[in-house]
Design an enzyme around this catalytic site. Structure first.
Site, PDB file in Angstrom:
ATOM      1  N   LEU A  13      -7.085 -11.346  -5.836  1.00 41.68           N
ATOM      2  CA  LEU A  13      -8.199 -12.096  -6.411  1.00 41.68           C
ATOM      3  C   LEU A  13      -9.408 -11.866  -5.506  1.00 41.68           C
ATOM      4  O   LEU A  13      -9.282 -11.816  -4.290  1.00 41.68           O
ATOM      5  CB  LEU A  13      -7.875 -13.593  -6.458  1.00 41.68           C
ATOM      6  N   GLY A  63     -24.380   9.783   3.917  1.00 44.18           N
ATOM      7  CA  GLY A  63     -25.388   8.895   4.532  1.00 44.18           C
ATOM      8  C   GLY A  63     -25.894   7.891   3.521  1.00 44.18           C
ATOM      9  O   GLY A  63     -27.086   7.587   3.466  1.00 44.18           O
ATOM     10  N   GLY A  64     -24.976   7.366   2.679  1.00 47.72           N
ATOM     11  CA  GLY A  64     -25.335   6.308   1.731  1.00 47.72           C
ATOM     12  C   GLY A  64     -25.161   4.949   2.399  1.00 47.72           C
ATOM     13  O   GLY A  64     -25.101   4.845   3.630  1.00 47.72           O
ATOM     14  N   GLY A 121     -19.409   8.000  -2.160  1.00 45.68           N
ATOM     15  CA  GLY A 121     -19.552   7.358  -3.466  1.00 45.68           C
ATOM     16  C   GLY A 121     -18.224   6.808  -3.955  1.00 45.68           C
ATOM     17  O   GLY A 121     -17.178   7.014  -3.341  1.00 45.68           O
ATOM     18  N   ASP A 160     -18.695  -2.488 -11.561  1.00 52.71           N
ATOM     19  CA  ASP A 160     -18.611  -1.105 -11.073  1.00 52.71           C
ATOM     20  C   ASP A 160     -18.071  -0.139 -12.123  1.00 52.71           C
ATOM     21  O   ASP A 160     -18.437   1.029 -12.131  1.00 52.71           O
ATOM     22  CB  ASP A 160     -17.689  -1.036  -9.841  1.00 52.71           C
ATOM     23  N   ALA A 186     -22.095  -6.151  -6.019  1.00 51.03           N
ATOM     24  CA  ALA A 186     -21.331  -7.336  -6.400  1.00 51.03           C
ATOM     25  C   ALA A 186     -22.150  -8.279  -7.286  1.00 51.03           C
ATOM     26  O   ALA A 186     -21.654  -8.777  -8.305  1.00 51.03           O
ATOM     27  CB  ALA A 186     -20.875  -8.071  -5.140  1.00 51.03           C
ATOM     28  N   HIS A 228     -45.650 -21.251   8.680  1.00 46.99           N
ATOM     29  CA  HIS A 228     -45.899 -20.515   9.923  1.00 46.99           C
ATOM     30  C   HIS A 228     -45.102 -21.154  11.052  1.00 46.99           C
ATOM     31  O   HIS A 228     -45.047 -22.370  11.129  1.00 46.99           O
ATOM     32  CB  HIS A 228     -47.392 -20.567  10.262  1.00 46.99           C
TER      33      HIS A 228
HETATM   34  P1  FAD Z   1     -14.041  -4.960  -7.923  1.00 45.96           P
HETATM   35  O1  FAD Z   1     -14.587  -5.880  -6.904  1.00 45.96           O
HETATM   36  O2  FAD Z   1     -13.632  -3.612  -7.514  1.00 45.96           O
HETATM   37  O3  FAD Z   1     -12.865  -5.719  -8.658  1.00 45.96           O
HETATM   38  C1  FAD Z   1     -12.060  -5.103  -9.619  1.00 45.96           C
HETATM   39  C2  FAD Z   1     -10.701  -5.757  -9.599  1.00 45.96           C
HETATM   40  O4  FAD Z   1      -9.959  -5.266 -10.703  1.00 45.96           O
HETATM   41  C3  FAD Z   1      -9.875  -5.423  -8.359  1.00 45.96           C
HETATM   42  O5  FAD Z   1      -9.407  -6.601  -7.769  1.00 45.96           O
HETATM   43  C4  FAD Z   1      -8.731  -4.569  -8.891  1.00 45.96           C
HETATM   44  O6  FAD Z   1      -7.528  -4.762  -8.177  1.00 45.96           O
HETATM   45  C5  FAD Z   1      -8.625  -5.065 -10.312  1.00 45.96           C
HETATM   46  N1  FAD Z   1      -8.043  -4.107 -11.253  1.00 45.96           N
HETATM   47  C6  FAD Z   1      -8.345  -2.791 -11.408  1.00 45.96           C
HETATM   48  N2  FAD Z   1      -7.623  -2.267 -12.410  1.00 45.96           N
HETATM   49  C7  FAD Z   1      -6.853  -3.256 -12.900  1.00 45.96           C
HETATM   50  C8  FAD Z   1      -5.899  -3.335 -13.940  1.00 45.96           C
HETATM   51  N3  FAD Z   1      -5.616  -2.290 -14.708  1.00 45.96           N
HETATM   52  N4  FAD Z   1      -5.288  -4.512 -14.163  1.00 45.96           N
HETATM   53  C9  FAD Z   1      -5.572  -5.605 -13.401  1.00 45.96           C
HETATM   54  N5  FAD Z   1      -6.471  -5.579 -12.411  1.00 45.96           N
HETATM   55  C10 FAD Z   1      -7.105  -4.435 -12.163  1.00 45.96           C
HETATM   56  N6  FAD Z   1     -21.908  -4.888  -2.875  1.00 45.96           N
HETATM   57  C11 FAD Z   1     -22.890  -5.762  -2.596  1.00 45.96           C
HETATM   58  O7  FAD Z   1     -23.541  -6.263  -3.516  1.00 45.96           O
HETATM   59  N7  FAD Z   1     -23.176  -6.133  -1.302  1.00 45.96           N
HETATM   60  C12 FAD Z   1     -22.502  -5.609  -0.258  1.00 45.96           C
HETATM   61  O8  FAD Z   1     -22.791  -5.950   0.891  1.00 45.96           O
HETATM   62  C13 FAD Z   1     -21.455  -4.678  -0.514  1.00 45.96           C
HETATM   63  N8  FAD Z   1     -20.747  -4.146   0.496  1.00 45.96           N
HETATM   64  C14 FAD Z   1     -19.721  -3.279   0.216  1.00 45.96           C
HETATM   65  C15 FAD Z   1     -19.009  -2.731   1.267  1.00 45.96           C
HETATM   66  C16 FAD Z   1     -17.980  -1.845   1.021  1.00 45.96           C
HETATM   67  C17 FAD Z   1     -17.206  -1.250   2.168  1.00 45.96           C
HETATM   68  C18 FAD Z   1     -17.642  -1.510  -0.328  1.00 45.96           C
HETATM   69  C19 FAD Z   1     -16.513  -0.573  -0.618  1.00 45.96           C
HETATM   70  C20 FAD Z   1     -18.358  -2.041  -1.384  1.00 45.96           C
HETATM   71  C21 FAD Z   1     -19.412  -2.929  -1.118  1.00 45.96           C
HETATM   72  N9  FAD Z   1     -20.173  -3.472  -2.147  1.00 45.96           N
HETATM   73  C22 FAD Z   1     -21.188  -4.346  -1.864  1.00 45.96           C
HETATM   74  C23 FAD Z   1     -19.912  -3.142  -3.560  1.00 45.96           C
HETATM   75  C24 FAD Z   1     -19.101  -4.271  -4.215  1.00 45.96           C
HETATM   76  O9  FAD Z   1     -17.907  -4.478  -3.505  1.00 45.96           O
HETATM   77  C25 FAD Z   1     -18.793  -3.897  -5.658  1.00 45.96           C
HETATM   78  O10 FAD Z   1     -19.980  -3.548  -6.322  1.00 45.96           O
HETATM   79  C26 FAD Z   1     -18.141  -5.074  -6.377  1.00 45.96           C
HETATM   80  O11 FAD Z   1     -16.937  -5.441  -5.750  1.00 45.96           O
HETATM   81  C27 FAD Z   1     -17.883  -4.712  -7.841  1.00 45.96           C
HETATM   82  O12 FAD Z   1     -17.276  -5.793  -8.479  1.00 45.96           O
HETATM   83  P2  FAD Z   1     -16.302  -5.570  -9.726  1.00 45.96           P
HETATM   84  O13 FAD Z   1     -15.828  -6.919 -10.103  1.00 45.96           O
HETATM   85  O14 FAD Z   1     -16.950  -4.705 -10.714  1.00 45.96           O
HETATM   86  O15 FAD Z   1     -15.093  -4.700  -9.137  1.00 45.96           O
HETATM   87  P1  NAD Z   2     -23.527   6.180  -1.975  1.00 46.01           P
HETATM   88  O1  NAD Z   2     -23.657   6.764  -3.320  1.00 46.01           O
HETATM   89  O2  NAD Z   2     -24.406   5.066  -1.559  1.00 46.01           O
HETATM   90  O3  NAD Z   2     -23.709   7.323  -0.874  1.00 46.01           O
HETATM   91  C1  NAD Z   2     -22.915   8.483  -0.822  1.00 46.01           C
HETATM   92  C2  NAD Z   2     -23.678   9.544  -0.063  1.00 46.01           C
HETATM   93  O4  NAD Z   2     -22.807  10.641   0.174  1.00 46.01           O
HETATM   94  C3  NAD Z   2     -24.884  10.068  -0.841  1.00 46.01           C
HETATM   95  O5  NAD Z   2     -26.030   9.951  -0.053  1.00 46.01           O
HETATM   96  C4  NAD Z   2     -24.490  11.518  -1.136  1.00 46.01           C
HETATM   97  O6  NAD Z   2     -25.605  12.384  -1.181  1.00 46.01           O
HETATM   98  C5  NAD Z   2     -23.560  11.837   0.040  1.00 46.01           C
HETATM   99  N1  NAD Z   2     -22.655  12.973  -0.194  1.00 46.01           N
HETATM  100  C6  NAD Z   2     -21.979  13.272  -1.326  1.00 46.01           C
HETATM  101  N2  NAD Z   2     -21.258  14.416  -1.147  1.00 46.01           N
HETATM  102  C7  NAD Z   2     -21.466  14.820   0.122  1.00 46.01           C
HETATM  103  C8  NAD Z   2     -21.019  15.935   0.905  1.00 46.01           C
HETATM  104  N3  NAD Z   2     -20.194  16.856   0.411  1.00 46.01           N
HETATM  105  N4  NAD Z   2     -21.448  16.059   2.168  1.00 46.01           N
HETATM  106  C9  NAD Z   2     -22.299  15.140   2.697  1.00 46.01           C
HETATM  107  N5  NAD Z   2     -22.765  14.074   2.001  1.00 46.01           N
HETATM  108  C10 NAD Z   2     -22.356  13.916   0.738  1.00 46.01           C
HETATM  109  O7  NAD Z   2     -21.975   5.774  -1.849  1.00 46.01           O
HETATM  110  P2  NAD Z   2     -21.205   4.928  -0.753  1.00 46.01           P
HETATM  111  O8  NAD Z   2     -21.986   4.844   0.505  1.00 46.01           O
HETATM  112  O9  NAD Z   2     -19.843   5.486  -0.740  1.00 46.01           O
HETATM  113  O10 NAD Z   2     -21.196   3.486  -1.408  1.00 46.01           O
HETATM  114  C11 NAD Z   2     -20.533   3.272  -2.662  1.00 46.01           C
HETATM  115  C12 NAD Z   2     -21.128   2.087  -3.386  1.00 46.01           C
HETATM  116  O11 NAD Z   2     -20.855   0.886  -2.694  1.00 46.01           O
HETATM  117  C13 NAD Z   2     -22.619   2.191  -3.531  1.00 46.01           C
HETATM  118  O12 NAD Z   2     -22.926   2.360  -4.880  1.00 46.01           O
HETATM  119  C14 NAD Z   2     -23.177   0.926  -3.029  1.00 46.01           C
HETATM  120  O13 NAD Z   2     -24.019   0.305  -3.962  1.00 46.01           O
HETATM  121  C15 NAD Z   2     -21.980   0.040  -2.756  1.00 46.01           C
HETATM  122  N6  NAD Z   2     -22.183  -0.614  -1.453  1.00 46.01           N
HETATM  123  C16 NAD Z   2     -23.206  -1.521  -1.337  1.00 46.01           C
HETATM  124  C17 NAD Z   2     -23.452  -2.112  -0.115  1.00 46.01           C
HETATM  125  C18 NAD Z   2     -24.569  -3.111  -0.001  1.00 46.01           C
HETATM  126  O14 NAD Z   2     -25.058  -3.567  -1.011  1.00 46.01           O
HETATM  127  N7  NAD Z   2     -24.991  -3.483   1.200  1.00 46.01           N
HETATM  128  C19 NAD Z   2     -22.698  -1.791   0.994  1.00 46.01           C
HETATM  129  C20 NAD Z   2     -21.700  -0.848   0.853  1.00 46.01           C
HETATM  130  C21 NAD Z   2     -21.445  -0.271  -0.390  1.00 46.01           C
END
Ligand code: FAD
Ligand code: NAD
Length: 575
Positions: free
Chosen positions: A150, A289-290, A378, A418, A426, A550
């Site tokens: 969850l 570098g994302g 990504g 996503d 999120a 301020h």
């Molecule tokens: P998820 O959170 O991926 O939830 C999907 C759920 O569905 C999961 O629990 C999965 O187990 C379940 N599921 C999948 N398939 C099935 C199935 N067939 N049956 C039942 N359950 C299933 N976003 C931000 O806004 N701010 C941040 O700071 C941020 N930091 C991040 C840091 C990292 C390292 C990562 C990886 C992501 C980060 N994100 C951040 C992105 C954020 O986590 C996602 O955008 C968000 O979780 C998407 O929500 P969601 O509900 O679409 O999917």
């Molecule tokens: P991203 O799409 O942000 O960045 C991936 C990067 O990898 C891009 O800049 C791309 O050009 C590069 N890349 C791709 N192929 C490559 C290669 N062969 N060699 C070198 N570079 C290469 O993806 P991410 O950083 O994996 O994050 C995934 C998702 O998670 C994002 O969409 C982001 O919105 C979400 N996320 C959000 C937060 C936040 O909101 N603070 C934090 C973490 C993750």
């Protein structure tokens, strides 16, 4: 003498609670402070810790409900045994066999009802659980299916655990590198990484329990298992078929691993692996570098790790304002992070205990080495094998195709978060969840994508909302720019040496705010003001005639707005 484990009172109105899970087994040795039992009410759940050392003797079974202050169990001294006891007058036999650790699932068939809409949500991340709660609040009968945890990626392996580690890293950075200027001498800083991991885990657990409590208190049926779509109204889970009026996919995403030679070598990790590192390696090469790459590089550099980022495109953080990323890149490099841009990674080889990563840069093959390699290039929708192709749901490049109402080509199936690939954040997943429910229940919704903020949690923070300058140019929109360097803002100077900039993009004719970009302290909070300004179609005049307290970082908003027309008060004028 035995110590009682009492059902706690978790709120003024709580009269009874349920033992949801024993975290230790009957007969286990427990220590004072150990987490032993999870209890819940219809609103919240909480973990009870042991008040003494001893041997656990369980009285109330999992799923059993009892009044506040009833005895759930005992912590006995060695050799002591309580035979038949109950805190509320009924004799309860002490079970001889080990207590089952899983709660039985409630399984229900959802009929297609005329009066009450039935909705199945697949996935309980920030998209799915908010969807489920909103649907229940709007009168639907809701079942949510979750296969793993969850709270989804966000709570378990994404936003929350990363930000918990980033919080620790900021404290370390402050103590190691920023106290001298404040006149404080700090010595002997020692980070107990195991404790840091426990801190992170504790926060995750509290929030995940909160989600469970919220789902239950809204009367939502939770089913743990993998959901698979059978047809437009049917989902299969745990060998059972459920039907509903609407199915909402909120299945989230998973990391992409680029198909290059060496991608499966030991030492190559994804973002989940990067959260679990223990002990910390001395060096790490970060491919991509994302957002993920930059946040981990910043965090682990503060923890003393040598980080090298390799980005394929000409700039890091491709979607962020180019002027801001140029400043930010220099600041990251000044902290010791090595950054390669325009350098697509080609292959990876084992190199002693670590890995050597090869990239193409300026027509030449170059390499860097690291003990670990973090691949963060990504994420892709988690839609493999869940029956979408068989049901005829339209997909495009691995994402679920939806219209502006988040409906797929099959009207009873929607997809949010996503998995539809619109924006992987999120708060976007949650907002789309609310919108899709509003649409299903009323035929309309209020979703405003132009107000979606993006934040990058580095030191200081970076945040943006609305249009990019590059996009306005491409669209031929006549715009003006206002900027304010944070060094001119008292609070920023006090808190973070005045690093950063605010940039406002406004329509040239009316001054309507079109975009807001910031690199500076508290950017992730300041951005909320800018998002509201965009939602209310505010103009620069309205920003400048708003009074900011301020000394605050927020004052810089008004100054940047004044600069759109070249008349800043606390910065040399353009005129
Ligand atoms: P998820 O959170 O991926 O939830 C999907 C759920 O569905 C999961 O629990 C999965 O187990 C379940 N599921 C999948 N398939 C099935 C199935 N067939 N049956 C039942 N359950 C299933 N976003 C931000 O806004 N701010 C941040 O700071 C941020 N930091 C991040 C840091 C990292 C390292 C990562 C990886 C992501 C980060 N994100 C951040 C992105 C954020 O986590 C996602 O955008 C968000 O979780 C998407 O929500 P969601 O509900 O679409 O999917
Ligand atoms: P991203 O799409 O942000 O960045 C991936 C990067 O990898 C891009 O800049 C791309 O050009 C590069 N890349 C791709 N192929 C490559 C290669 N062969 N060699 C070198 N570079 C290469 O993806 P991410 O950083 O994996 O994050 C995934 C998702 O998670 C994002 O969409 C982001 O919105 C979400 N996320 C959000 C937060 C936040 O909101 N603070 C934090 C973490 C993750």
């Amino acid at each position: 003498m035995a110590t009682e484990i009492i059902m706690p009172q978790l709120g003024l109105t709580m009269t009874t609670g349920t033992v949801s899970q024993w975290l230790k087994s009957n007969g286990d040795e427990v220590k004072k402070g150990d987490e032993i039992v999870e209890v819940e009410t219809d609103k919240i759940s909480n973990i009870v810790e042991a008040h003494a050392d001893g041997v656990l003797q369980i009285v109330m079974q999992e799923g059993e409900e009892g009044p506040v202050k009833s005895v759930m169990g005992y912590i006995c001294t060695t050799g002591e045994k309580i035979n038949s006891i109950s805190s509320f007058g009924v004799n309860v036999a002490v079970p001889a066999a080990p207590i089952a650790t899983s709660t039985p699932l409630v399984k229900v068939n959802i009929p297609i009802a005329d009066r009450q809409k039935s909705i199945i949500v697949i996935g309980a991340g920030p998209g799915g659980y908010i969807t489920a709660i909103k649907a229940a609040q709007m009168g639907a009968k809701v079942t949510i299916i979750e296969k793993k945890y969850l709270g989804g990626t966000c709570l378990n392996v994404g936003c929350i655990p990363t930000k918990a580690l980033i919080h620790v890293a900021s404290a370390v950075e402050l103590m190691k590198n920023k106290t001298t200027v404040l006149g404080i001498k700090v010595s002997g800083i020692d980070v107990d990484w195991t404790k840091v991991q426990q801190y992170k885990g504790g926060i995750v657990k509290t929030l995940v329990n909160g989600v469970k409590g919220l789902l239950k208190s809204n009367g939502i049926t939770i089913m743990m298992g993998e959901g698979k779509i059978v047809d437009a109204h049917t989902v299969e889970v745990n060998d059972q078929q459920l039907t509903a009026d609407n199915i909402i996919l909120a299945v989230g995403s998973e990391p992409v691993m680029i198909p290059i030679p060496g991608k499966d070598l030991p030492g190559i990790i994804d973002s989940t692996g990067a959260l679990l590192l223990d002990p910390l390696p001395k060096s790490m090469v970060i491919i991509g570098g994302g957002v993920i790459g930059i946040e981990f590089a910043s965090l682990y550099t503060s923890m003393g790790m040598k980080c090298t980022i390799i980005e394929a495109l000409p700039k890091i953080l491709p979607p962020i304002d180019a002027e801001i990323t140029a400043i930010l890149k220099k600041d990251l490099e000044a902290r010791g992070i090595e950054i390669w841009t325009d350098a697509p990674v080609q292959s990876i080889e084992q190199d002693g205990n670590g890995c050597k990563v090869f990239m193409k840069h300026n027509g030449e093959i170059k390499s860097v080495t690291g003990e670990k390699v973090l691949m963060c290039v990504g994420r892709r929708a988690s839609i493999k094998g869940i029956g979408l192709e068989e049901t005829g749901v339209e997909l495009n490049r691995g994402k679920v195709v939806t219209d502006d109402n988040f409906q797929t080509n099959i009207p009873s199936i929607s997809a949010i978060g996503d998995c539809n690939g619109k924006l992987m954040l999120a708060h976007v997943a949650s907002a789309q969840g609310v919108a899709v429910v509003e649409y299903i229940m009323t035929g309309k919704h209020s979703y405003h994508p132009e107000t979606v903020p993006s934040c990058i949690f580095i030191e200081p923070e970076c945040a943006s909302v609305g249009a990019q300058e590059e996009t306005l140019k491409e669209k031929g929109i006549d715009y003006k720019v206002g900027k304010f360097q944070m060094v001119g803002n008292g609070k920023s100077l006090i808190e973070s040496e005045g690093v950063g900039i605010i940039k406002i993009l406004a329509d040239a004719k009316y001054g309507q705010i079109l975009g807001f970009h910031m690199y500076g302290p508290r950017a992730s909070d300041i951005i909320a003001t800018a998002a509201i300004a965009i939602r209310l179609e505010a103009t620069t005049d309205e920003l400048t005639s708003t009074i900011f307290a301020h000394p605050t970082v927020g004052e810089a908003i008004g100054e940047a707005a004044l600069d759109v027309f070249g008349i800043p008060l606390s910065w040399p004028s353009k005129k």
